[in-house]
Every structure is written in C-alpha cells, then in structure tokens.
Design an enzyme around this catalytic site. Structure first.
Site, PDB file in Angstrom:
ATOM      1  N   GLU A   1      45.072  51.281  42.449  1.00  0.00           N
ATOM      2  CA  GLU A   1      44.693  50.102  43.234  1.00  0.00           C
ATOM      3  C   GLU A   1      45.891  49.469  43.938  1.00  0.00           C
ATOM      4  O   GLU A   1      45.784  49.042  45.082  1.00  0.00           O
ATOM      5  CB  GLU A   1      44.024  49.079  42.307  1.00  0.00           C
TER       6      GLU A   1
ATOM      7  N   ARG B   1      37.436  42.773  26.702  1.00  0.00           N
ATOM      8  CA  ARG B   1      38.645  42.732  27.545  1.00  0.00           C
ATOM      9  C   ARG B   1      39.331  41.366  27.490  1.00  0.00           C
ATOM     10  O   ARG B   1      38.671  40.325  27.480  1.00  0.00           O
ATOM     11  CB  ARG B   1      38.293  43.067  28.994  1.00  0.00           C
TER      12      ARG B   1
ATOM     13  N   ASP C   1      48.326  42.339  36.460  1.00  0.00           N
ATOM     14  CA  ASP C   1      47.168  43.129  36.890  1.00  0.00           C
ATOM     15  C   ASP C   1      47.590  44.471  37.475  1.00  0.00           C
ATOM     16  O   ASP C   1      47.488  44.661  38.690  1.00  0.00           O
ATOM     17  CB  ASP C   1      46.356  42.327  37.925  1.00  0.00           C
TER      18      ASP C   1
ATOM     19  N   GLU D   1      36.969  36.362  36.356  1.00  0.00           N
ATOM     20  CA  GLU D   1      36.640  36.611  37.760  1.00  0.00           C
ATOM     21  C   GLU D   1      35.144  36.448  38.028  1.00  0.00           C
ATOM     22  O   GLU D   1      34.520  37.291  38.672  1.00  0.00           O
ATOM     23  CB  GLU D   1      37.139  38.005  38.192  1.00  0.00           C
TER      24      GLU D   1
ATOM     25  N   GLU E   1      44.774  49.114  28.037  1.00  0.00           N
ATOM     26  CA  GLU E   1      44.041  49.508  29.251  1.00  0.00           C
ATOM     27  C   GLU E   1      45.043  49.849  30.342  1.00  0.00           C
ATOM     28  O   GLU E   1      45.852  49.013  30.753  1.00  0.00           O
ATOM     29  CB  GLU E   1      43.115  48.375  29.710  1.00  0.00           C
TER      30      GLU E   1
ATOM     31  N   GLU F   1      34.238  50.511  42.506  1.00  0.00           N
ATOM     32  CA  GLU F   1      35.225  49.446  42.732  1.00  0.00           C
ATOM     33  C   GLU F   1      36.620  50.032  42.543  1.00  0.00           C
ATOM     34  O   GLU F   1      36.906  50.678  41.529  1.00  0.00           O
ATOM     35  CB  GLU F   1      34.977  48.287  41.758  1.00  0.00           C
ATOM     36  N   ARG F   2      37.460  49.811  43.537  1.00  0.00           N
ATOM     37  CA  ARG F   2      38.827  50.355  43.548  1.00  0.00           C
ATOM     38  C   ARG F   2      38.823  51.881  43.425  1.00  0.00           C
ATOM     39  O   ARG F   2      39.746  52.475  42.851  1.00  0.00           O
ATOM     40  CB  ARG F   2      39.689  49.752  42.438  1.00  0.00           C
TER      41      ARG F   2
END
Ligand code: GCV
Length: 809
Positions: free
Chosen positions: A482, A414, A454, A381, A476, A257-258
C-alpha cells in the site's frame, strides 16, 4: 546487537545499534553463495538462529563450487563442478502464473543423473485427500525437474523410491527408526531422510500428520528445485507459530481494498457450485510456504458474509482448501446481529446478542468443522464496535471468544485504533489496549500491526508488541504494498519482516524479540498467530508483478520460521522462480536485498512517515494540510518548519518513547543514540544540525539519502540487464518495464519532497546533487492527476526523458 548497513551506489555506512531497525543480523551478510547448495534449504535444520545458505551441507560438498568462473560460459553449479551454460536461446516465455512451483528440468547433467537415480518413483503413503495432493505434487514436481514421468508404486521397486507417509498411514514409515525425529516436529512439521527401505536406497518424507507429509513434500521439492544434493539427505522442520494466516481485504463485490493484482480470487456468484483450478493452485502455493489459514474477506467487513447462503459458499472454499492444511476464517462485522440478525443492538452485554453470536458460531461449525475463527476490526476508521455501547475492546472480544471457544476457534481482535483525540496518533493503540491486558477471553489474540502507525516503508516496532504479557499477540504484516509502490516498485519485504521480527522489545529481558513475543515463548502462551495482508488477485502473475510474488513467499516462509534470514528466503525464491544460475542468483538477490532501503530513501528517509498522497497512498504529497482530521495530513507527521523537521516523541515531546521498555526507550529518546533511520520519527531536528554518523547537516543528509535512493534504482536497472537471455524474455521485459517506471517515480518522490522541504526550510540543493526537474507547483498539480487508477497506480506526467543521476557524477 545488530550491524546496520545503509548502502547505495557502493557507498555504505556501518554503525552498530541496539535496535533491530534497519539492521540485518550480523551473521547474515553478502549475496548467498551457490556453494550452499550442498546444504539444507534455509531454515530446515531447526538449529535456531539464522542458518545461512551454504552451511551444513553433506561432507565434502559444503562450499564447493561457489566461485564464479570467468566469461559467459556460465558458473559452477550448486555444490559441484558443473557449470550453468549460457542458454543458446532464452527459455520459453512465462506469465508468472506458476509462481515458484515451476519445476523446470535440471540443466546440470551430473545433478540430473543424481536425481534420476535417487528420486525415480513415488511410494504410497495412504489415501487421504491430503496424501493424494502430496503425491500429485511430488509426481508433478519431480517429473518436471528430472524430465522423466515418475510412476507411483505400493512398495519400492528398486533404489530411488520416495516413500511418503505417517507412521499411521504407511507401514513402511512405521517400520523406520524415526520416532525421535518425529517427536520433535509436532503436528505440521516433517522429517526427510535418505535411508534404506526394504534393502533399497530411498528418501523418506515422514510426518505425524498427513499435512505434515504435504509440507515435507514441498520441502523436498524446494530442495531439489534449488539443485541441492540429495546424497545423505537429512532435513527436518516444524513451524514456530501456530496460525499463519493470510488476511484478504477482499470485498464481496470482487474489489480488493489496497489490492493491486486485479479482482478478488473469490467468485462469490459462482460459488458453491464452481471450484476453479485457481482456488486449488492458491491452496498449493500457500501449503508450499506453510500458510495455514486464510481470512477470506475485508476487515472493513460486510455482515452479509455471515448469512446462511454465503456460509455455504465459504464452506465450499473451506472444503477445497482443507486437503492443503488451510483453514478458513472470516472477518466479522461487529454490528452483524443488527444487520442480519434482526436485533436492535450489538451490545456485547446483551444476552440476546451473545446468544446470536453463539448460535452463529454453531451454524458455522456445522458447515465448516475446522473453521479458524473471526478477525475483527472494531471502533477503527468508522467500523462499529463495543465502544458504541460504552463497552471496551476486551468486552467485545470476550463475547466472540466465548462463542468460539466450544468449537476451538479463535478471535483475532485488531489493535489498529486511533481517534481524533490525543496529541500523538502512534500512542493510541497502546493507551487503549494495554490496560485491558488479560481480559480478552481464553481464545482471543490481539492482532498488532508491525509499527505503531500504519505499514509505512519504515517504522519502529509497535510498542504494544511485548507490552501485553497476559494476552497472546499476533503480528500483522502487510504483504500488499500500500505504501511501498503498489504493483510496480521492486521492494522485497523479507528485509522489513526480518527487521521487525528481530527487533528486541526487551519486554521480558534481553532476547524478547518480536519473534519470541509472537511465537508465544516470551510470555509462555500456548496459542500463537501471525497475519499478512494478502497481495494476490486475478492477475496472471497473482501479485501484480513478478517481484511481488516474493513478498507472499517471504511471508509464508518467515511465518513458518521467523528466524529465517531474509537473504536466505530471497535466495530460495530466486532459485525456484527465476534460475539457479549464479549469474542470475547473485544480481537478483542483490537487488532484492537492497530494494526496500532504496525505497525508504527515495520516499521517507531518516524516519519520515506518512507523507504520501491522500487516498491513493502512492505518490508524494508532503504539503497536504487540508484533511478533516489532523492525523490524516502529512504535515502532522513531518512537522517541518523553518527551524527543522520531525515529530518530537521524546519525553519532552509527545512522550511516545515511554511506551517502550527501558533500554529501547532510552535509545530512542536520546538524539545521540536514536538510529538515523528513525531519527525524524522520534525527534524534531534542526536543518543545520550535524549528524555524527555522516558529518553532514540534516538538510544535506536528507538530500543525500533521497538522491542515493533514486540512483539505487538506476543500479537495479543495470543489474537486471545482466540477466537478459538467462531467463525468459517475457518476464525479463515485464520487470524491465516496471523498473523503469520505478526509476521515474523514485525521481518524482525525491524531487517533489525536496522542493517542498526546500520551500519550508529556505535551504537549497547542495552542490553535487541534481536540481529537481520541476518547480513545486508542478508536483502539487500532479496530485489531481496521479495516479489515474488507484488499483494500478501510474503517473504518466513524470515519465519523460530518462531520469538522470541524482548524485551528480
Ligand atoms: C482495511 C489503512 C488502510 C486501510 C485499511 C486500514 C486497516 O488505513 O489505508 O485501507 O483498511 O489501514 O488496516 O484497517
């Protein structure tokens, strides 16, 4: 205080702001001089602050030889009178697979002779797998750098031994007066010192643990690969953050992912039987920059990773990484007790669920005694989580913390949450998590993205950082780009990392920088962690582009020492990856240092954010307003209308500024003091309002910044031209091609965004700036075509002609 510089095409505007946003610390200026080669490698002195390359060298050498010589005959060498000669033919082609661990022979006769005298055999150290890896790396590295194969001996056979070990593993090390220095470097740090062993001149690499010795070996190799003197060498270093962890967003089907660097590194179908050299090279690279842990799988987790069969595969990777001081972690899917455990609930208050996780932890530690712990994305999400059962994030984290605590593992929970409710998405993580401070469990760390939104090209630091004094917080960062041009665009993230680490939260008075929050010292925590979303895959160059390697490197180095300057890190990466020749070093570090601000300018200047295309997150699409959730739409973020543009988060708007400590809040809340780089992030500003910094209206400033961003890429292309023939032709050509793509796409971003904002505001492009190449519909239509491949995004329709200057000559 920070001195902030926004520069493009030689124009710079200086201002002094309170925040670390967009600002480099004032002691770090200009392109590093090669004269620093006499000194320590960046950050190795542990003296605090940001040691600049070029200071602290051996007597008589600091600063020597920094000045460029005229002509193409080359320039003075690191710290001496030697010059780097123009190669008669380009060096041999490279594909980037060796990363920064290339070890080419030193081209300076004097320095080479110094190294051959001082570093000509390797002595002992012990027989653990880690010490074997350290010895092997030292032999490989020094043999390459000196052009002479180094023998390994049990005792110094003459002057020039490199003596490795801990006081426990080596009687030679034990016999040296290193007790005081070793007491300062903890379990993972090291001391490197020129000394005498048995009456013979030697360089000792000593540590309290075998892994510390390995880190020291890489510290010595970095020093030598940077062509710094080893006379009177004295280096020491220790990490300031305990858990320095790469987060892979790798799926079990091999996709990432990404990810923009090819398939996942992990061959789940060939594990546990096959341990490829690629795994070991990955571990070497990580150890060389101080990464100490790896979350193998995506936070959008598949519960299957926790089955017995897959845990055997995970254990095989853990075994391969262990000698390099790297622990494995896993992303845990909260609903795993249902999906693979046969339970009908994952409610953290259920004793059956709690027992299941405790049993799973026992099983994992039975296979992997040094397992690092779990990373969890919950109720975010669409991921399952404790709120599905009316429980809080803290309830969920505490359950996992309880399961891991007997084994010494941690849960990294997270804080990336946002829901459809609420007036401002960026407030939500704080509103949700702050009331839970102190209730996550003894071995829990809350992992917070650097910004409240984000991973945008620029955001303020997240208000949560510093706002939970009773809970260890991990930072993080996203290494994979991305939102910053994926594989192609040059965007060196060291400056972004530095900006957030240096930002002063004022949470515990002045000086409570994000770095101090994350290393635990601001609030006295004994566990600390930092995470970086990995950018590596099966591509030959590992990272999708040669320059993206620098972001992996910078993450590791700045996770080890968050006080390192981005510039010094760029300097050491370029020296090892491309060349020490000042005619390469100066332009390439210069491009890197300017690159992220250039990208911010051509994508999201003045505090704009989240105006990219839906799904692929690559090209511009500020007009999108048809997503099912309001906060997935770019129009939600820029709020452009006929009167102005920007999201009012002041006290009269969403009030998000109130989540920051008073000095930060006051600075951001006021239109007079908010930094221009965050202006539209916090305020809705009239198109014709004048900015005191430039005297331009907001509209004109927007056009100016978009334009200088594009033209900065033209400057990078020119700077890059100057290194032709000084590095290998293959990497030269591949970077050249990507810079060209970046230039076209920067122009695409500028033209599309300006066309759209012009249509909303009714303003025209002022004189002195190029008109957009196409009308708005052209750019809107591209949304369906670009990028054709989300893992290697490109937009062929914009690659026509040569991009002309955006600021008219
Ligand atoms: C792993 C963003 C990304 C998602 C990512 C998410 C997260 O929304 O686009 O791909 O999911 O962040 O950090 O969890």
């Amino acid at each position: 205080m920070f001195r902030c510089q926004i520069s493009a095409r030689g124009i710079s505007a200086l201002g002094v702001f309170l925040l670390g946003t967009a600002c480099a610390p004032s002691q770090s200026t200009g392109v590093p001089s090669s004269g620093g080669a006499a000194g320590n490698s960046a950050g190795q002195s542990n003296s605090g602050g940001k040691p600049a390359a070029g200071t602290g060298g051996s007597p008589g050498e600091a600063g020597a030889g920094a000045g460029p010589l005229a002509g193409s005959a080359g320039q003075t060498a690191a710290g001496g009178s030697e010059t780097y000669l123009t190669p008669s033919e380009p060096p041999q082609d490279e594909d980037g697979s060796s990363l920064w661990l290339r070890y080419p022979k030193v081209p300076l006769p004097g320095r080479l002779a110094e190294y051959r005298a001082a570093l000509n055999h390797v002595v002992g150290g012990g027989d653990s797998a880690t010490l074997e890896a350290a010895r092997a790396e030292l032999v490989k590295g020094l043999s390459g750098l000196t052009g002479a194969e180094l023998p390994v001996a049990d005792q110094p056979t003459g002057d020039g031994a490199v003596v490795l070990g801990t006081p426990k593993s080596s009687s030679l090390v034990q016999g040296l007066p290193l007790v005081d220095q070793l007491a300062k470097v903890g379990a993972e740090g090291y001391v490197i010192q020129a000394t005498s062993v048995g009456g013979k001149a030697a360089i000792v690499v000593a540590a309290n643990s075998d892994v510390g010795v390995l880190h020291g070996v890489f510290g010595l190799l970095r020093h030598v690969a940077s062509h710094r003197t080893v006379n009177e060498l004295m280096l020491s270093s220790a990490p300031k953050i305990q858990r320095r962890v790469l987060n892979h967003w790798d799926n079990m089907d091999g996709t990432v992912e990404r990810g923009y660097a090819g398939k996942s590194l992990w061959g789940w179908s060939s594990l546990p039987g096959t341990i490829s050299q690629r795994y070991l090279d990955y571990a070497r690279a990580n150890a060389s920059i101080g990464v100490s842990g790896v979350v193998l799988n995506n936070v959008n987790a598949n519960a299957q990773i926790l089955t017995a069969q897959n845990l055997d595969k995970v254990a095989a990777l853990a075994t391969a990484f262990r000698p390099y001081g790297i622990a494995v972690y896993l992303s845990a899917r909260f609903s795993a007790p249902i999906e693979i455990g046969g339970l009908n609930t994952a409610d953290p208050s259920s004793s059956a669920v709690r027992q299941w996780w405790a049993g799973k932890a026992d099983e994992i530690y039975g296979k992997i005694p040094d397992f690092g712990g779990f990373l969890v994305k919950a109720n975010s999400e669409g991921q399952p989580g404790p709120q599905d059962y009316g429980r809080s994030h803290a309830d969920g984290a505490k359950m996992l913390s309880d399961a891991l605590t007997p084994h010494g593992g941690v849960v990294m929970w997270r804080a990336f949450v946002y829901s459809t409710e609420g007036s401002d998405r960026i407030r939500q993580a704080y509103d949700e998590f702050k009331p839970l401070d102190g209730s996550f469990g003894s071995n829990a760390i809350v992992q917070v993205k650097n910004g409240p939104l984000d991973f945008q090209p620029r955001e303020p630091f997240s208000a949560l950082l510093g706002a939970m004094p009773k809970t260890p917080l991990a930072l993080e960062l996203q290494i994979t780009k991305e939102y910053l041009g994926a594989d192609t665009h040059l965007a060196y993230l060291g400056t972004l990392f530095e900006e957030v680490l240096d930002a002063d939260t004022h949470a515990n008075g002045p000086g409570s920088t994000v770095a101090r929050v994350v290393d635990g010292s601001a609030h006295g925590h004994t566990i600390s962690a930092i995470a970086g979303v990995a950018n590596v895959g099966m591509d030959a160059d590992w990272s999708g582009s040669h320059f993206n390697q620098a972001n992996w490197y910078a993450f590791g180095r700045m996770a080890w020492d968050p006080d390192l300057s981005a510039k010094d890190v760029a300097d050491e990466w370029v020296r090892q990856t491309f060349s020490n020749d000042p005619l390469v070093l100066a332009p390439v570090t210069g491009m890197m240092m300017d690159s992220r601000q250039a990208l911010v300018n051509y994508m999201t200047p003045l505090g704009l954010a989240h105006i990219m295309g839906t799904g692929h997150h690559y090209g511009p699409a500020p007009w999108v307003d048809d997503q099912s959730r309001a906060d997935w739409n770019p129009v939600y973020y820029h709020r452009a209308d006929q009167t102005g543009i920007g999201f009012d988060r002041s006290t009269s708007g969403s009030g998000a500024v109130e989540q920051y400590s008073a000095p930060v809040r006051d600075q951001l809340a006021s239109r007079a003091s908010v930094p221009d780089d965050l202006r539209l992030f916090f305020h809705h500003v009239g198109w014709d309002e004048k900015l005191s910094s430039s005297g331009r209206t907001l509209w004109d400033e927007l056009v100016h910044r978009y334009s200088t961003g594009v033209d900065a890429v033209a400057t990078f292309r020119n700077q890059w031209l100057s290194v032709e023939g000084r590095i290998d032709a293959r990497r030269y050509r591949e970077v050249t091609d990507f810079l060209k793509i970046q230039h076209y796409e920067a122009r695409w971003w500028r033209d599309a965004c300006l066309q759209y904002f012009a249509s909303v505001s009714g303003h025209e492009i002022p004189s002195g700036y190029a008109l957009p190449a196409h009308d708005l519909n052209f750019y809107k239509d591209l949304s369906a075509k670009c990028p054709s491949d989300a893992t290697k995004p490109r937009c062929n329709d914009v690659y026509t002609g040569e991009p002309s200057p955006a600021v008219l000559p």
